[in-house]
Structures are given as C-alpha cells and as structure tokens.
Scaffold this motif. Structure first.
Motif, short mmCIF file in Angstrom:
data_model
loop_
_atom_site.label_atom_id
_atom_site.label_comp_id
_atom_site.label_asym_id
_atom_site.label_seq_id
_atom_site.Cartn_x
_atom_site.Cartn_y
_atom_site.Cartn_z
N ASP A 220 0.84 -1.19 -0.05
CA ASP A 220 0.00 -0.06 -0.04
C ASP A 220 0.98 1.20 -0.14
OD1 ASP A 220 -2.53 1.79 0.61
OD2 ASP A 220 -1.06 2.36 2.19
N ILE A 221 0.35 2.31 -0.76
CA ILE A 221 0.94 3.62 -0.52
C ILE A 221 -0.33 4.61 -0.46
CG2 ILE A 221 3.07 3.28 -1.64
CD1 ILE A 221 2.09 4.45 -4.42
N VAL A 222 -1.48 4.20 -0.69
CA VAL A 222 -2.63 5.15 -0.70
C VAL A 222 -3.06 5.36 0.77
CG1 VAL A 222 -4.98 5.64 -1.32
CG2 VAL A 222 -3.42 4.57 -2.96
N ASP A 223 -3.21 4.12 1.57
CA ASP A 223 -3.68 4.50 3.03
C ASP A 223 -2.53 5.18 3.92
OD1 ASP A 223 -6.11 3.42 2.28
OD2 ASP A 223 -5.90 1.43 3.30
N HIS A 224 -1.43 4.64 3.48
CA HIS A 224 -0.01 5.39 3.98
C HIS A 224 -0.05 7.01 3.94
CE1 HIS A 224 1.89 1.20 4.39
NE2 HIS A 224 2.26 1.85 5.62
N ALA A 225 -0.62 7.39 2.60
CA ALA A 225 -0.64 8.83 2.64
C ALA A 225 -1.83 9.37 3.20
CB ALA A 225 -1.14 8.96 1.16
N VAL A 226 -2.87 8.70 3.70
CA VAL A 226 -3.98 9.24 4.71
C VAL A 226 -3.44 9.28 5.85
CG1 VAL A 226 -6.26 8.66 5.73
CG2 VAL A 226 -5.82 8.23 3.06
N LEU A 227 -2.82 8.16 6.44
CA LEU A 227 -2.12 8.18 7.77
C LEU A 227 -1.21 9.22 8.05
CD1 LEU A 227 -1.83 6.64 10.30
CD2 LEU A 227 -0.34 4.94 9.65
N GLN A 228 -0.16 9.66 7.06
CA GLN A 228 0.86 10.53 6.97
C GLN A 228 0.01 11.67 7.20
OE1 GLN A 228 4.92 10.34 7.34
NE2 GLN A 228 3.50 11.61 8.43
N LYS A 229 -0.80 12.27 6.66
CA LYS A 229 -1.42 13.47 6.90
C LYS A 229 -2.24 13.53 8.19
CE LYS A 229 -2.40 14.32 2.04
NZ LYS A 229 -1.40 12.98 1.18
N ALA A 230 -2.60 12.43 8.92
CA ALA A 230 -3.14 12.48 10.09
C ALA A 230 -2.25 12.65 11.23
CB ALA A 230 -4.15 11.39 10.12
N ILE A 231 -0.83 12.04 10.96
CA ILE A 231 -0.03 12.25 12.20
C ILE A 231 0.80 13.09 12.01
CG2 ILE A 231 -0.91 9.90 12.91
CD1 ILE A 231 1.71 8.74 11.58
N LYS A 232 1.88 13.42 13.24
CA LYS A 232 3.10 14.37 12.94
C LYS A 232 4.14 13.60 12.84
CE LYS A 232 0.95 17.68 16.13
NZ LYS A 232 1.36 18.36 17.45
N THR A 233 4.16 12.19 13.26
CA THR A 233 5.17 11.10 13.31
C THR A 233 5.92 10.84 11.68
OG1 THR A 233 4.72 10.48 15.54
CG2 THR A 233 6.58 9.26 14.11
N PRO A 234 6.82 11.07 11.30
CA PRO A 234 7.18 10.57 10.16
C PRO A 234 6.84 9.02 9.85
CG PRO A 234 8.97 11.93 10.78
CD PRO A 234 8.03 11.72 11.94
N ILE A 235 6.26 8.67 8.70
CA ILE A 235 6.13 7.23 8.26
C ILE A 235 7.44 7.15 7.34
CG2 ILE A 235 4.76 5.80 6.71
CD1 ILE A 235 2.37 7.02 7.84
N CYS A 236 8.19 5.93 7.68
CA CYS A 236 9.14 5.19 6.92
C CYS A 236 8.46 3.94 6.03
CB CYS A 236 10.43 4.96 7.77
SG CYS A 236 11.61 3.80 6.78
N LEU A 237 8.55 4.09 4.82
CA LEU A 237 7.89 2.88 4.02
C LEU A 237 9.09 1.87 3.84
CD1 LEU A 237 5.66 4.20 1.30
CD2 LEU A 237 5.23 3.16 3.48
N ASP A 238 8.89 0.71 3.77
CA ASP A 238 9.85 -0.52 3.58
C ASP A 238 9.17 -1.34 2.53
OD1 ASP A 238 11.13 -2.91 3.70
OD2 ASP A 238 11.15 -3.07 6.02
N GLU A 239 8.42 -2.34 3.05
CA GLU A 239 7.71 -3.43 2.14
C GLU A 239 7.08 -2.68 0.84
OE1 GLU A 239 7.39 -5.50 6.09
OE2 GLU A 239 7.58 -3.57 5.31
N SER A 240 6.56 -1.48 0.83
CA SER A 240 5.71 -0.95 0.09
C SER A 240 6.55 -0.45 -1.25
CB SER A 240 4.80 0.25 0.55
OG SER A 240 3.91 -0.17 1.21
N ILE A 241 7.82 -0.34 -1.11
CA ILE A 241 8.76 0.30 -1.93
C ILE A 241 9.72 -0.98 -2.74
CG2 ILE A 241 10.54 1.95 -2.61
CD1 ILE A 241 7.89 3.13 -1.62
N THR A 242 9.09 -1.57 -3.80
CA THR A 242 10.07 -2.44 -4.40
C THR A 242 10.51 -1.88 -5.76
OG1 THR A 242 7.82 -3.20 -5.88
CG2 THR A 242 8.06 -4.16 -3.53
N SER A 243 10.52 -0.54 -6.16
CA SER A 243 11.29 -0.16 -7.34
C SER A 243 11.07 1.43 -7.18
CB SER A 243 10.28 -0.53 -8.42
OG SER A 243 9.00 0.04 -8.49
N VAL A 244 11.90 2.01 -8.29
CA VAL A 244 11.87 3.35 -8.13
C VAL A 244 10.63 3.99 -8.52
CG1 VAL A 244 12.83 3.51 -10.70
CG2 VAL A 244 13.42 5.19 -8.96
N GLU A 245 9.67 3.39 -9.24
CA GLU A 245 8.49 3.84 -9.59
C GLU A 245 7.67 3.90 -8.42
OE1 GLU A 245 7.02 5.25 -12.47
OE2 GLU A 245 9.26 5.60 -12.60
#
Length: 369
Positions: A220-245
């Motif tokens: 997922d990257i869509v729900d993470h965007a919703v969550l990041q906008k709702a919290i102050k703590t930075p989100i770090c993505l791991d499993e969601s990033i499998t390519s430069v795209e």
C-alpha cells in the motif's frame, strides 16, 4: 565477462537468540547463496528470502525456481558486461526481486574484482564509515525488552528500533519512554495495522518517535498517505517500495517522509541506487534495512549505505549480534564508536567468503555448468 558456472547453495545458520516480528518468530537463517564463476573469478550473492512467504510473496522455494529455471539459462555460457546489462535482460520477469537480487549482487561482486575497485567506488559512495542502529524483536516481557535496550545503549548503538504488533504497542512504548526518555527511538510494524488503528497512531505522536516503519499493508501507498497526513510522526516505507517507480508514486502522494532501502527487496543494488538518487532529489532521507543477513549480504549492505543520502542509522549490526558462526573473513564488526568501516581501495578493509564455514552450514548445493 563470460559466465562459466553457477552454484546455488542452501545454508542454515542458527540464531544466537530467536528473533520475533509481527509476522514470524525466527530461530535460524535459512538462506540461498549464489556463487558465479567467471574466467577464474568467483562472485557471491545472498538471497534474502525466508523459508516461507512471510516478508513478501517470495520464499526459498520460489527463489530457487526463478534462479534455476530463468536466471541461470540467461547467464550460463554467455558473455555479459555486468549487473546493468543483466537487469535489462531480465526486465521481462515480473516481481521475484529477492531471487533477481541474489544473482545481481553476485555480478556486482565479480565486477569489483574485474575492475579492481570497491563496490563503494563503483556506485559512488561517499561515507567512509556508517552509523549502526539496533533492531529489537518482540520479547516475552516488557522487562526483557528494557534490559535489551539498556544493553545495546551501553554498546553505543545510534538508534533503537523495536518491533510492534497489535497488543504489543502503546503500553510497550509508554514503558520504553518512561525508562529511556531521550533515546533515538523508532518502531517497525511490518504491515500489522490498518487505517482502523489511526487513533492509535495519533497517540504515538506523544512518544517523540523518529519514524514509524511500514505501519499498514505491505503493498500500500494510498492508505499510508492518509495516515501520514493525520499524524506528525514521519512514516518510513519498507515493504511498499519495490522499485524506483513505487518510490516516485509514494513521494508524489505524500505516503512517507523516509524510505528504508533494502537492495534485495527492490531487485538489487542497481535499482537501489536509482531509488537513492530519486529520494535525494526530493529531500527524502533513506537508510539501509536488514533481512537478518549472513555476512555476504551484510557486507554488500555496508557499501550501499555509503551513498550520500543514507543519512540515518542502519540495520547493519555486527555478525556476532545474530550468529556464533558467519561466512565471511573477517566477521562484520563495529568500531568503538558503533560504526562500521566501509571497504574501499584505501583503508585495507576487505571481506572474503569463508568456504569452510559455508561447507559446514550447507544443506544442499546445485551446480550448473
């Protein structure tokens, strides 16, 4: 370079202590080692899949199939310039990045030997040493976790990361911050939560976390965007990033403020460098994550982490943190400042594979020649 022979070696190495995440409890490292022979040289790559599809959809069985039935025929008895050409040749394969990375990493090892240059130099690394953080699994009790945190703080680790899961989260954080109010602290959920838990993550803003790693679904990257906008703590993505795209889309959506780059997760060092460069352009700091590697994978991670935008402490600990025996000479170790020296042409740091150790840990070997 002409590829003369390829071995796929399965090894099992017991952990010093079991390591538990939100998705599994590990007691040994079950890994595949790829060994490529080319014109008198030998290059090694480590496949970082697990015994089952736990971290992502791959496991050792699927990786063995991809290596044996797809990647070996592309390379064996063929001439290839290096890892970049290999990545172009296999671009028709969908997914299966852990398998691809193991072969790609071995080709980088051959390239360093052929050109007489370190991996750091070949990819444009700048750091001479990298900062080390510690990643702590889920413990039987909070007291046991606090004891481990104290132990590794005394050893000088620059960042403390703790694994969380539903039922082992907010109360754990309260106790950790009560006992260690000023440490650099992060948490890793390994995709164990959903947007139904948004209030929980809002409450975590009170704990001064450097980041929350992969709280939501692994693809997922869509729900993470919703969550990041709702919290102050930075989100770090791991499993969601499998390519430069994937990284480009996540940055565009505002899904995270930090990215953890694991070369195996994205198909190898070649793609990792592209992700690093994209993040650097967009002021997204990165760090190098770990997959409970043996020394072969660990050493290549050290060189990757020498790139200039790898500004945060890494999950690249000393070999003795996990294993009694490892497969490199020397074992990876940390300095008195809790850093690791990056091998290059000037500092005399060089790792070789311990063939005797590899033989002791070996479960099976397939030879293609």
């Amino acid at each position: 370079m002409r590829i003369d022979r390829i071995d796929v070696i399965r090894v099992k190495n017991p952990f010093l202590h079991p390591f538990e995440t939100s998705f599994a409890r590990f007691v040994e490292r079950d890994a595949l080692i790829v060994k490529i022979y080319s014109e008198g040289l030998v290059g090694y790559g480590e496949c970082k899949a697990f015994h089952a599809p736990l971290y992502n959809a791959e496991d050792n069985v699927t990786c063995h199939h991809i290596i044996k039935d797809l990647l070996v025929p592309i390379l064996l008895h063929k001439d290839i310039e290096g890892p970049e050409e290999f990545m172009r040749k296999i671009s028709f394969i969908r997914g299966n990045r852990l398998a691809i990375a193991s072969v790609e990493n071995a080709l980088w090892d051959l390239k360093t030997q052929r050109e007489g240059k370190s991996l750091k130099t070949l990819i444009g690394g700048t750091y001479n040493e990298i900062k080390v953080g510690v990643s702590l699994g889920i413990e039987p009790t909070i007291t046991a976790l606090l004891q481990k945190i104290e132990k590794y703080l005394l050893e000088g680790y620059h960042r403390t990361k703790i694994k969380i899961k539903p039922g082992w989260d907010i109360e754990v954080l309260k106790e950790v911050r009560k006992n260690f109010p000023d440490i650099t602290l992060t948490i890793d959920a390994n995709s164990a939560y959903s947007l139904d838990d948004i209030e929980l993550f809002k409450a975590m803003d009170d704990f001064n976390l450097s980041y929350i790693e992969q709280p939501l679904a692994e693809n997922d990257i869509v729900d993470h965007a919703v969550l990041q906008k709702a919290i102050k703590t930075p989100i770090c993505l791991d499993e969601s990033i499998t390519s430069v795209e994937d990284a480009r889309r996540a940055i565009a959506l505002g899904s995270c403020k930090i990215i953890n780059i694991k070369s195996s997760r994205v198909g190898g060092i070649y793609e990792s460098v592209k992700i690093h460069d994209l993040c650097m352009k967009h002021d997204i700091p990165v760090w190098c994550g770990g997959m409970l590697e043996l020394g072969i994978g660990r050493v290549q991670n050290i060189s990757l982490a020498s790139l200039p935008n790898f500004t945060l402490a890494h999950d690249i600990a000393a070999s003795k943190r996990y294993y009694t025996e490892d497969v490199t000479i020397p074992y990876v170790d940390i300095t008195k400042d809790c850093t690791i020296i990056v091998p290059d042409e000037t500092n005399g740091v060089c790792y070789t594979v311990d063939e005797a150790s590899l033989d002791r840990l070996m479960v099976s070997r397939d030879v293609f020649k």
